[in-house]
Write a protein that holds these residues in place. Structure first.
Motif, PDB file in Angstrom:
ATOM      1  N   ARG A 552       0.748  -1.201   0.119  1.00 18.24           N
ATOM      2  CA  ARG A 552      -0.052  -0.080  -0.113  1.00 18.24           C
ATOM      3  C   ARG A 552       0.865   1.215  -0.012  1.00 18.24           C
ATOM      4  O   ARG A 552       0.279   2.343  -0.643  1.00 18.24           O
ATOM      5  CB  ARG A 552      -0.913   0.170   1.134  1.00 18.24           C
ATOM      6  CG  ARG A 552      -1.975  -1.010   1.325  1.00 18.24           C
ATOM      7  CD  ARG A 552      -2.872  -1.171   2.339  1.00 18.24           C
ATOM      8  NE  ARG A 552      -3.491   0.274   2.591  1.00 18.24           N
ATOM      9  CZ  ARG A 552      -4.648   0.690   2.008  1.00 18.24           C
ATOM     10  NH1 ARG A 552      -5.309  -0.278   1.545  1.00 18.24           N
ATOM     11  NH2 ARG A 552      -5.115   1.873   2.255  1.00 18.24           N
ATOM     12  N   ALA A 555       2.075   3.678  -3.048  1.00 17.32           N
ATOM     13  CA  ALA A 555       1.192   4.750  -3.775  1.00 17.32           C
ATOM     14  C   ALA A 555       1.853   5.938  -3.824  1.00 17.32           C
ATOM     15  O   ALA A 555       2.841   5.979  -3.121  1.00 17.32           O
ATOM     16  CB  ALA A 555      -0.060   4.611  -2.987  1.00 17.32           C
ATOM     17  N   ASP A 558      -0.432   3.037  -9.427  1.00 17.43           N
ATOM     18  CA  ASP A 558      -1.731   2.335  -9.481  1.00 17.43           C
ATOM     19  C   ASP A 558      -1.844   1.217 -10.528  1.00 17.43           C
ATOM     20  O   ASP A 558      -2.679   0.349 -10.414  1.00 17.43           O
ATOM     21  CB  ASP A 558      -2.902   3.535  -9.906  1.00 17.43           C
ATOM     22  CG  ASP A 558      -3.539   4.284  -8.599  1.00 17.43           C
ATOM     23  OD1 ASP A 558      -3.205   3.711  -7.468  1.00 17.43           O
ATOM     24  OD2 ASP A 558      -3.922   5.266  -8.865  1.00 17.43           O
ATOM     25  N   ARG A 594      -4.394  -1.501  -9.174  1.00 15.41           N
ATOM     26  CA  ARG A 594      -4.656  -1.452  -7.652  1.00 15.41           C
ATOM     27  C   ARG A 594      -6.060  -1.164  -7.322  1.00 15.41           C
ATOM     28  O   ARG A 594      -6.707  -0.101  -8.229  1.00 15.41           O
ATOM     29  CB  ARG A 594      -3.715  -0.338  -7.060  1.00 15.41           C
ATOM     30  CG  ARG A 594      -3.852  -0.273  -5.468  1.00 15.41           C
ATOM     31  CD  ARG A 594      -3.143   0.923  -4.940  1.00 15.41           C
ATOM     32  NE  ARG A 594      -1.868   1.205  -5.244  1.00 15.41           N
ATOM     33  CZ  ARG A 594      -0.742   0.519  -4.557  1.00 15.41           C
ATOM     34  NH1 ARG A 594      -1.245   0.036  -3.380  1.00 15.41           N
ATOM     35  NH2 ARG A 594       0.452   0.661  -5.085  1.00 15.41           N
ATOM     36  N   ARG A 596      -9.045   0.203  -5.148  1.00 18.69           N
ATOM     37  CA  ARG A 596      -9.344   1.355  -4.092  1.00 18.69           C
ATOM     38  C   ARG A 596     -10.091   1.180  -2.882  1.00 18.69           C
ATOM     39  O   ARG A 596     -11.240   0.493  -3.449  1.00 18.69           O
ATOM     40  CB  ARG A 596      -9.862   2.538  -4.709  1.00 18.69           C
ATOM     41  CG  ARG A 596      -8.991   2.883  -5.985  1.00 18.69           C
ATOM     42  CD  ARG A 596      -7.804   3.738  -5.534  1.00 18.69           C
ATOM     43  NE  ARG A 596      -7.780   4.952  -4.975  1.00 18.69           N
ATOM     44  CZ  ARG A 596      -6.891   5.665  -4.635  1.00 18.69           C
ATOM     45  NH1 ARG A 596      -5.462   5.008  -5.220  1.00 18.69           N
ATOM     46  NH2 ARG A 596      -6.777   6.827  -4.006  1.00 18.69           N
ATOM     47  N   ASP A 597      -9.711   1.334  -1.769  1.00 17.90           N
ATOM     48  CA  ASP A 597     -10.685   1.310  -0.630  1.00 17.90           C
ATOM     49  C   ASP A 597     -11.427   2.445  -0.494  1.00 17.90           C
ATOM     50  O   ASP A 597     -11.073   3.513  -0.812  1.00 17.90           O
ATOM     51  CB  ASP A 597      -9.874   0.701   0.474  1.00 17.90           C
ATOM     52  CG  ASP A 597      -8.898  -0.473   0.641  1.00 17.90           C
ATOM     53  OD1 ASP A 597      -9.651  -1.559  -0.170  1.00 17.90           O
ATOM     54  OD2 ASP A 597      -8.068  -0.935   0.988  1.00 17.90           O
ATOM     55  N   GLU A 599     -11.542   4.235   2.312  1.00 21.30           N
ATOM     56  CA  GLU A 599     -10.747   5.174   2.984  1.00 21.30           C
ATOM     57  C   GLU A 599      -9.605   5.969   1.872  1.00 21.30           C
ATOM     58  O   GLU A 599      -9.224   6.894   2.621  1.00 21.30           O
ATOM     59  CB  GLU A 599     -10.114   4.518   4.469  1.00 21.30           C
ATOM     60  CG  GLU A 599      -9.092   3.341   3.859  1.00 21.30           C
ATOM     61  CD  GLU A 599      -9.776   1.988   3.832  1.00 21.30           C
ATOM     62  OE1 GLU A 599      -8.880   1.005   3.891  1.00 21.30           O
ATOM     63  OE2 GLU A 599     -10.993   2.153   4.081  1.00 21.30           O
ATOM     64  N   ASP A 600      -9.602   5.215   1.059  1.00 14.47           N
ATOM     65  CA  ASP A 600      -8.622   5.933   0.013  1.00 14.47           C
ATOM     66  C   ASP A 600      -8.937   6.896  -0.802  1.00 14.47           C
ATOM     67  O   ASP A 600      -8.263   7.837  -1.243  1.00 14.47           O
ATOM     68  CB  ASP A 600      -7.934   4.997  -0.928  1.00 14.47           C
ATOM     69  CG  ASP A 600      -7.172   3.929  -0.240  1.00 14.47           C
ATOM     70  OD1 ASP A 600      -6.587   4.116   0.665  1.00 14.47           O
ATOM     71  OD2 ASP A 600      -7.021   2.506  -0.721  1.00 14.47           O
ATOM     72  N   ARG A 603     -11.069   7.126  -6.997  1.00 14.86           N
ATOM     73  CA  ARG A 603      -9.722   6.817  -7.857  1.00 14.86           C
ATOM     74  C   ARG A 603      -9.234   8.140  -8.743  1.00 14.86           C
ATOM     75  O   ARG A 603     -10.457   8.712  -9.090  1.00 14.86           O
ATOM     76  CB  ARG A 603     -10.263   5.424  -8.880  1.00 14.86           C
ATOM     77  CG  ARG A 603      -9.137   5.221  -9.599  1.00 14.86           C
ATOM     78  CD  ARG A 603      -9.217   4.105 -10.607  1.00 14.86           C
ATOM     79  NE  ARG A 603     -10.386   4.622 -11.409  1.00 14.86           N
ATOM     80  CZ  ARG A 603     -10.340   5.007 -12.651  1.00 14.86           C
ATOM     81  NH1 ARG A 603      -8.948   5.377 -13.085  1.00 14.86           N
ATOM     82  NH2 ARG A 603     -11.090   5.364 -13.463  1.00 14.86           N
TER      83      ARG A 603
END
Length: 642
Positions: A552, A555, A558, A594, A596-597, A599-600, A603
């Protein structure tokens, strides 16, 4: 009328002059039922050439996902229209009465039918059964008129004191540039699937007011997309009948053109003669203010010497030309024939693409490049450009996008000298020097040692694919990763070497610890490792605990491009998803993307000004116009290895 993403608005005063001349002309853009139609046309799946594919970027939450179709979506025929009123009950019965004529009372051929009792049970003329079927095609329904045979008097309408007089509304007072940008949002680039017609809102705007009529015409005719020859014939007919419309056109886009959509054989296309060198030249004559001409391999035989002379010598405002994939014998001979012409010392072209024009001789580039003093975008991938032609680019040029991949006649010394010393290359943003290492070697270790330190800080995308790299080059690339967003690496590196681009070296003493505190994070979002085979790419190390590439904290990275032969192997691997990645593919390319969560946050769409409309990463072809990527350009940009 078909079009793509808008370019800068033309002169507004000129458009207002067009309105009065077009007041009685047919509404432009509406379908012409008198156009030539081909009966028994071969279905697209059987008639299309295997090399054609329409590639479009898919608007989803996942990067590097594409929509690929064999036939461009522009060529879909519109479905028939249906009634917008709900059907009346089928069990309804209507009593009618036949009234014979007065002069021939015994005749059944003359006379009239009308409701026997108009006020009882009559449901309208549509429901009268004729020979067991409802044959009336009337759009009116007397039921809505309440069987009133005389037009009622229209009640006088009270004038709203707050309503502005004609031509004085708030939206009509906006500047033409702002009004044009608003209308551009209503333009549909891709025809909708179903019964809805495209650009219906724009057709309605044409009838709203003089101001909106003028602004809408600009949006309709500013950028013209030609998906097949029938659309080209309709467009040519419109601007031939109303030549003022041709002065609005700023872009002719053939990137979605597929001649086999409507005609299965070349003889049928030749007989119809919709798009020919003569009609194409006529179109260019009627569009004197053209700024961008986007062609591709499917119209290469229609580009003859006369068309080339018009493009290079007859259009003073032309800024962008794209000949992507044009390599036929006719195209080559046409270019050779104009080399003997009296060329001017300066050409206004600032964006030139000859991507994969593999048949053009070196003399073409030696004649053309010295005259491009305003050059900013140059794509010569796969061509026979020479060192002399490259160095002949005027010093007044300011090249931001340069693609020299797979140019076998170029030498490493000439490229390094051009990048390091030529004034035109001082502001490079996109640079591709990739080659296929199996057949050609351009940059060795020594050449990279001299090239990398000379690269400007303005660079955002760099491709060294196919070069022979060493671990020492990582130290040279580290400063570039502080402003690069795309990086394609060469061969002979290990995963442990590549990992040093994302994290500082391990500290062994206090001095190294202070360097870790001064570490500047990278800006890479795309890493190309497709130069490595499945055997050379150590997956155990790549997905291991001691490697940071897949973690993670690597970053904003991506997208990682991998060899296409690894797609099937990684698509079923649970480790990829456990680490928060997914595998995607398109054509002969594959990527690790990647996930995306929540909390991220949302995108990153990937849109950048230097991409000129492209959303996703790793484009192989330089765009010439600010537009959405699709059609044949999408295939060359995102579907092919190099």
């Amino acid at each position: 009328m078909d079009r793509t993403t808008a370019s800068p608005v033309g002169r507004p005063n000129h458009n207002h002059q067009i309105v009065s001349k077009l007041k009685r002309c047919p509404t432009p853009g509406l379908p012409d039922n008198n156009m030539d139609r081909v009966e028994n046309a071969t279905p697209p799946d059987k008639s299309t050439r295997s090399s054609f594919s329409s590639v479009r970027e898919n608007d989803s939450n996942l990067a590097q996902t594409f929509t690929t179709t064999k036939v461009s979506s522009y060529s879909k025929e519109a479905d028939e229209a249906i009634e917008d009123q709900p059907p009346l009950p089928t069990e309804m019965t209507t009593q009618t009465q036949f009234v014979p004529p007065v002069t021939q009372p015994n005749s059944r051929l003359h006379g009239s039918w009308f409701p026997a009792v108009a006020a009882e049970g009559f449901q309208g003329w549509k429901q009268i059964g004729v020979k067991g079927r409802q044959a009336s095609k009337s759009y009116g329904d007397l039921q809505a008129l309440k069987i009133v045979w005389s037009t009622p008097a229209t009640p006088p309408r009270k004038k709203d004191p707050e309503r502005p007089p004609p031509g004085q509304s708030s939206i009509e007072k906006l500047p033409a540039e702002i009004l044009g940008q608003i209308i551009d949002h209503l333009v549909l680039d891709v025809p909708p699937n179903g019964i809805s017609a495209r650009n219906v809102d724009l057709m309605s705007l044409l009838l709203t007011s003089r101001t909106l009529h003028s602004a809408t015409l600009n949006s309709l005719y500013k950028n013209i997309t030609i998906p097949h020859s029938r659309i080209f014939r309709k467009f040519l007919t419109h601007i031939s009948q109303n030549q003022e419309l041709g002065t609005i056109v700023r872009r002719l886009d053939f990137c979605h053109f597929n001649p086999t959509t409507l005609f299965s054989t070349a003889s049928e296309r030749a007989t119809t003669r919709n798009l020919t060198p003569e009609t194409l030249l006529q179109c260019l004559e009627l569009t004197p203010f053209l700024r961008e001409f986007l062609a591709q391999e499917y119209i290469e035989d229609e580009i003859n010497a006369s068309v080339l002379r018009k493009l290079f010598f007859g259009l003073e405002r032309l800024q962008g030309i794209d000949f992507c994939g044009c390599s036929s014998t006719n195209f080559k001979n046409a270019f050779q024939s104009i080399l003997q012409a009296d060329w001017p010392d300066f050409l206004p072209i600032s964006r030139l693409c000859m991507h994969k024009c593999i048949t053009l001789s070196s003399s073409v580039f030696e004649t053309l490049l010295p005259r491009l003093g305003d050059l900013t975008h140059l794509d010569l991938a796969g061509t026979r450009v020479t060192d002399e032609a490259l160095q002949s680019i005027p010093h007044t040029a300011r090249i931001t996008h340069l693609n020299l991949s797979k140019c076998r006649l170029l030498t490493a010394d000439a490229i390094i000298d051009f990048v390091a010393n030529h004034p035109a290359a001082s502001g490079l943003v996109f640079l591709s020097l990739g080659v296929d290492a199996r057949s050609h070697q351009l940059l060795d270790e020594d050449a990279l040692d001299r090239l990398i330190p000379t690269l400007p800080p303005t660079l955002r995308s760099l491709s060294l694919k196919g070069s022979r790299m060493a671990p020492s080059h990582i130290d040279l690339l580290r400063p570039l990763t502080k402003h690069l967003e795309e990086l394609a690496l060469g061969r002979r590196l290990k995963i442990t070497d590549i990992d040093r681009l994302f994290v500082p070296d391990e500290s062994n003493d206090g001095e190294d610890a202070s360097k870790e505190l001064e570490w500047v994070p990278h800006t890479l979002r795309y890493l190309d490792l497709s130069d490595y085979t499945a055997v050379e790419l150590d997956l155990i190390t790549l997905f291991g605990r001691n490697t940071s590439i897949m973690k993670r904290y690597s970053a904003p990275l991506d997208v990682i491009e991998i060899p296409d032969d690894m797609y099937a192997r990684l698509a079923t691997s649970p480790v990829v998803k456990q680490l928060g990645w997914v595998v995607t593919e398109n054509g002969s390319r594959a990527w690790l993307v990647r996930l995306r969560d929540l909390e991220d946050g949302p995108r990153d769409s990937g849109l950048r000004p230097w991409k000129m409309g492209a959303s996703f990463w790793g484009m192989r072809k330089i765009p010439i116009a600010c537009a959405e990527v699709g059609g044949m350009y999408g295939s060359y940009m995102f579907k092919r290895k190099l």
